[in-house]
Each structure stands twice: as C-alpha cells, then as structure tokens.
Motif scaffolding. Structure first.
Motif, PDB file in Angstrom:
ATOM      1  N   LEU A  67      -9.822  -1.274   2.517  1.00 57.41           N
ATOM      2  CA  LEU A  67      -8.433  -1.235   2.973  1.00 57.41           C
ATOM      3  C   LEU A  67      -8.295  -1.877   4.348  1.00 57.41           C
ATOM      4  O   LEU A  67      -7.329  -2.598   4.619  1.00 57.41           O
ATOM      5  CB  LEU A  67      -7.933   0.207   3.024  1.00 57.41           C
ATOM      6  CG  LEU A  67      -7.627   0.872   1.689  1.00 57.41           C
ATOM      7  CD1 LEU A  67      -7.404   2.373   1.874  1.00 57.41           C
ATOM      8  CD2 LEU A  67      -6.392   0.238   1.044  1.00 57.41           C
ATOM      9  N   GLU A  94       0.845  -1.208   0.000  1.00 59.72           N
ATOM     10  CA  GLU A  94       0.000   0.000   0.000  1.00 59.72           C
ATOM     11  C   GLU A  94       0.869   1.242   0.000  1.00 59.72           C
ATOM     12  O   GLU A  94       2.022   1.216   0.438  1.00 59.72           O
ATOM     13  CB  GLU A  94      -0.985  -0.001   1.187  1.00 59.72           C
ATOM     14  CG  GLU A  94      -0.367  -0.296   2.552  1.00 59.72           C
ATOM     15  CD  GLU A  94      -0.151   0.953   3.402  1.00 59.72           C
ATOM     16  OE1 GLU A  94      -0.048   2.056   2.826  1.00 59.72           O
ATOM     17  OE2 GLU A  94      -0.077   0.809   4.631  1.00 59.72           O
ATOM     18  N   VAL A 115      -5.250  -3.185   6.566  1.00 58.17           N
ATOM     19  CA  VAL A 115      -4.442  -2.000   6.843  1.00 58.17           C
ATOM     20  C   VAL A 115      -5.042  -1.216   8.004  1.00 58.17           C
ATOM     21  O   VAL A 115      -6.231  -0.880   7.992  1.00 58.17           O
ATOM     22  CB  VAL A 115      -4.355  -1.087   5.608  1.00 58.17           C
ATOM     23  CG1 VAL A 115      -3.503   0.147   5.915  1.00 58.17           C
ATOM     24  CG2 VAL A 115      -3.771  -1.849   4.417  1.00 58.17           C
ATOM     25  N   SER A 136      -3.014   2.713  -4.414  1.00 59.59           N
ATOM     26  CA  SER A 136      -2.735   1.331  -4.794  1.00 59.59           C
ATOM     27  C   SER A 136      -2.637   0.472  -3.543  1.00 59.59           C
ATOM     28  O   SER A 136      -2.063   0.891  -2.538  1.00 59.59           O
ATOM     29  CB  SER A 136      -1.421   1.223  -5.574  1.00 59.59           C
ATOM     30  OG  SER A 136      -1.486   1.904  -6.797  1.00 59.59           O
ATOM     31  N   ALA A 137      -3.196  -0.726  -3.629  1.00 54.27           N
ATOM     32  CA  ALA A 137      -3.039  -1.709  -2.563  1.00 54.27           C
ATOM     33  C   ALA A 137      -3.125  -3.089  -3.194  1.00 54.27           C
ATOM     34  O   ALA A 137      -3.773  -3.275  -4.229  1.00 54.27           O
ATOM     35  CB  ALA A 137      -4.102  -1.546  -1.486  1.00 54.27           C
ATOM     36  N   PHE A 177      -7.721  -5.771   3.079  1.00 47.23           N
ATOM     37  CA  PHE A 177      -6.261  -5.716   3.047  1.00 47.23           C
ATOM     38  C   PHE A 177      -5.629  -5.680   4.433  1.00 47.23           C
ATOM     39  O   PHE A 177      -4.416  -5.808   4.555  1.00 47.23           O
ATOM     40  CB  PHE A 177      -5.808  -4.499   2.234  1.00 47.23           C
ATOM     41  CG  PHE A 177      -6.198  -4.584   0.781  1.00 47.23           C
ATOM     42  CD1 PHE A 177      -5.364  -5.200  -0.145  1.00 47.23           C
ATOM     43  CD2 PHE A 177      -7.403  -4.074   0.337  1.00 47.23           C
ATOM     44  CE1 PHE A 177      -5.721  -5.294  -1.474  1.00 47.23           C
ATOM     45  CE2 PHE A 177      -7.778  -4.159  -0.997  1.00 47.23           C
ATOM     46  CZ  PHE A 177      -6.933  -4.774  -1.907  1.00 47.23           C
ATOM     47  N   LEU A 185      -0.187   4.463   1.199  1.00 41.78           N
ATOM     48  CA  LEU A 185      -0.942   5.500   1.892  1.00 41.78           C
ATOM     49  C   LEU A 185      -0.074   6.625   2.448  1.00 41.78           C
ATOM     50  O   LEU A 185      -0.529   7.775   2.543  1.00 41.78           O
ATOM     51  CB  LEU A 185      -1.773   4.876   3.009  1.00 41.78           C
ATOM     52  CG  LEU A 185      -2.970   4.045   2.516  1.00 41.78           C
ATOM     53  CD1 LEU A 185      -3.577   3.247   3.655  1.00 41.78           C
ATOM     54  CD2 LEU A 185      -4.010   4.945   1.874  1.00 41.78           C
TER      55      LEU A 185
END
Length: 283
Positions: free
Chosen positions: A259, A46, A265, A218-219, A263, A48
C-alpha cells in the motif's frame, strides 16, 4: 485571475503538484484529458477509512483536499470524483455529478436486480462545445484513464482499453472491452445529483456492515502500461500488452508495505491498520 480564491479549500497549485500535472489550466479538452490522466496515476483508489471504521460523509472541498492532497491519501468514487469536480469547476468547466448503479463483476450483469445507486461519475462540458464528456477517476481497477464523449454506441479508445456507452433502461450503461468481451461496469442517468444524495450514498457504502468497503481491502492504481489491483492479500497487474502478473502476500505487513510502496498511500494516522488488514486478508 487567481482561481484559488473562488472555491474555499481548493489550492490548484497543491493539487497539480500532488498529481504531477504540469500542463495548462484553461478549460479545454487538452486540460481535461491531462488532468484525468495525471489524477488516476497520482491518487490511488483505496478504502482504508471505511475498513478501519471511519465513515466518509464530509465531501466538501476542504475535507477532500485535506485528505487526498495534503495527507497524500487515496479514496473511493465519492471522494475522487468530487475532488475532480471541484477542480474542474474552479478551472471553468461545467460539471454535473451523476449517480450510478454498479453491475461490474456481478454474474448476471445487467440481468441482475437493480443494485443501489452507490457510485458517482461526472458529466463535463467544455465552454463552447456542444458535446459533454464522461469522466470517472474513482472506479478502482477499471476506472477511465481518459475522458470519453458522452454519446451512445461509439467505441472510444483510452490509454488502456476501449470503452463505450450504450442506452439502457431509460438511461445508459458504461462498458469496457476486456479481452474480446464487452463487460458492463455500471448504469447511470443524466440527472445531476444534489450533495445530500452523494452524502447518503457515501455514508451507506462506508458504514453498512455488508458493504465491500467494510468487509474487504481494495486498492487500485494506474501506470502508463498497466493497471494494478489489490484485493486482500492478492495483487494483480494487468498490462496493456495482455500480460498479467499476480502476487499473493504472506501477511498483513507485506500488504501494508505494498500500500505504501506500490500504491503510494500514506498510512500515517490510521491507527493499527496492519491489525485490521490482517482480519480481512482473505475477504
């Protein structure tokens, strides 16, 4: 031997817990393959920090362990592969960081002008073995899910798709088989990169106004049967059986939920990340 004391900032027990690794810790191929498989499933790709205006230049072991392990964040190549480098070195592997130039998803592929060296991969040697292995846990949606032998012209199966390394332009190119077509991912050489070069590369991709990490979200993550990629509001799952799932989120709140839930995160401490994601949903 208590290896946790040899590399300041690297707590192997905490790292193993973060990625769910329960295997051995000797410097063998079994350990290397197990760590790579667990890492790509446990720590997502990721961007971020760059997206929210936080440059990534501290690639030290304490900084990466604090972010990717303790804070349960993800990261991109300079973070992911350097963390893996510190862990493998701590376990007794010989590891060299290698610079690479990304050609993945460029229409001209290898025929395009040479891009900047903005990617990082690893050459790993197992004690007593003559053949180095190629490791990359930080290439996002097409990252290697297993170590492969660093030898040219040998098709090597991974848990998700075959890869191969070919000689190219005085160096090498890594390719993956997508469908029935071999696609080049990036070119690389075997000269180890000093830390200052890695810091410059990371600073560039996390601050340059035209960097893909600045202008878009993007992840990526990997499961046993699929690769999941998020780009803006679009989530795609590529399954090992050839099937594809696509989801288009309506708003930034749904993206942030993905996310967190899909994912894994932790968005804590990132400020108004939802507002920033809303600005780049269609980038």
């Amino acid at each position: 031997m208590d290896r946790q004391l040899r590399t300041p900032g690297i707590d192997l027990a905490a790292y193993f817990d973060r990625i769910g690794y329960r295997g051995k810790a000797e410097p063998t191929y079994e350990t290397l393959a197990g760590l790579v498989a667990a890492h790509v499933r446990g720590i997502p790709f990721e961007n971020l920090d760059p997206l929210t205006g936080v440059p990534v230049f501290d690639l030290s072991a304490p900084a990466l362990a604090a972010k990717l392990v303790a804070r349960r964040r993800g990261g991109y190549c300079y973070e992911q592969n350097n963390l893996m480098r510190y862990v493998l070195s701590e376990l007794g592997f010989d590891v060299d960081p290698l610079g690479a130039r990304v050609v993945w998803q460029q229409p001209e592929g290898l025929a395009a002008p040479s891009p900047a060296e903005t990617h990082l991969a690893l050459a790993v040697r197992i004690p007593g073995s003559q053949t180095p292995y190629f490791v990359d846990v930080g290439f996002g949606g097409q990252t290697l899910t297993a170590p492969i032998r660093l030898v040219p012209d040998e098709v090597q199966q991974t848990p998700h798709e075959p890869f191969r390394i070919r000689e190219h332009g005085g160096g090498y190119v890594l390719e993956s088989l997508i469908g029935q077509t071999w696609r080049p991912l990036y070119t690389f050489g075997l000269t180890p990169k000093p830390m200052i070069d890695m810091q410059v590369g990371s600073w560039y991709v996390s601050t340059h106004p035209e960097s893909m990490f600045i202008i878009g979200l993007s992840a990526a993550t990997v499961t046993d049967d699929a690769r999941w990629n998020l780009r803006g509001r679009n989530l795609t799952g590529h399954h090992r059986d050839g099937g594809t799932e696509r989801v288009r989120f309506d708003d930034a709140a749904q993206v942030c939920a993905a996310l967190t839930d899909r994912f894994g995160v932790d968005l804590t401490g990132l400020g108004d990340v939802e507002a920033r994601v809303a600005q780049v949903l269609d980038s």
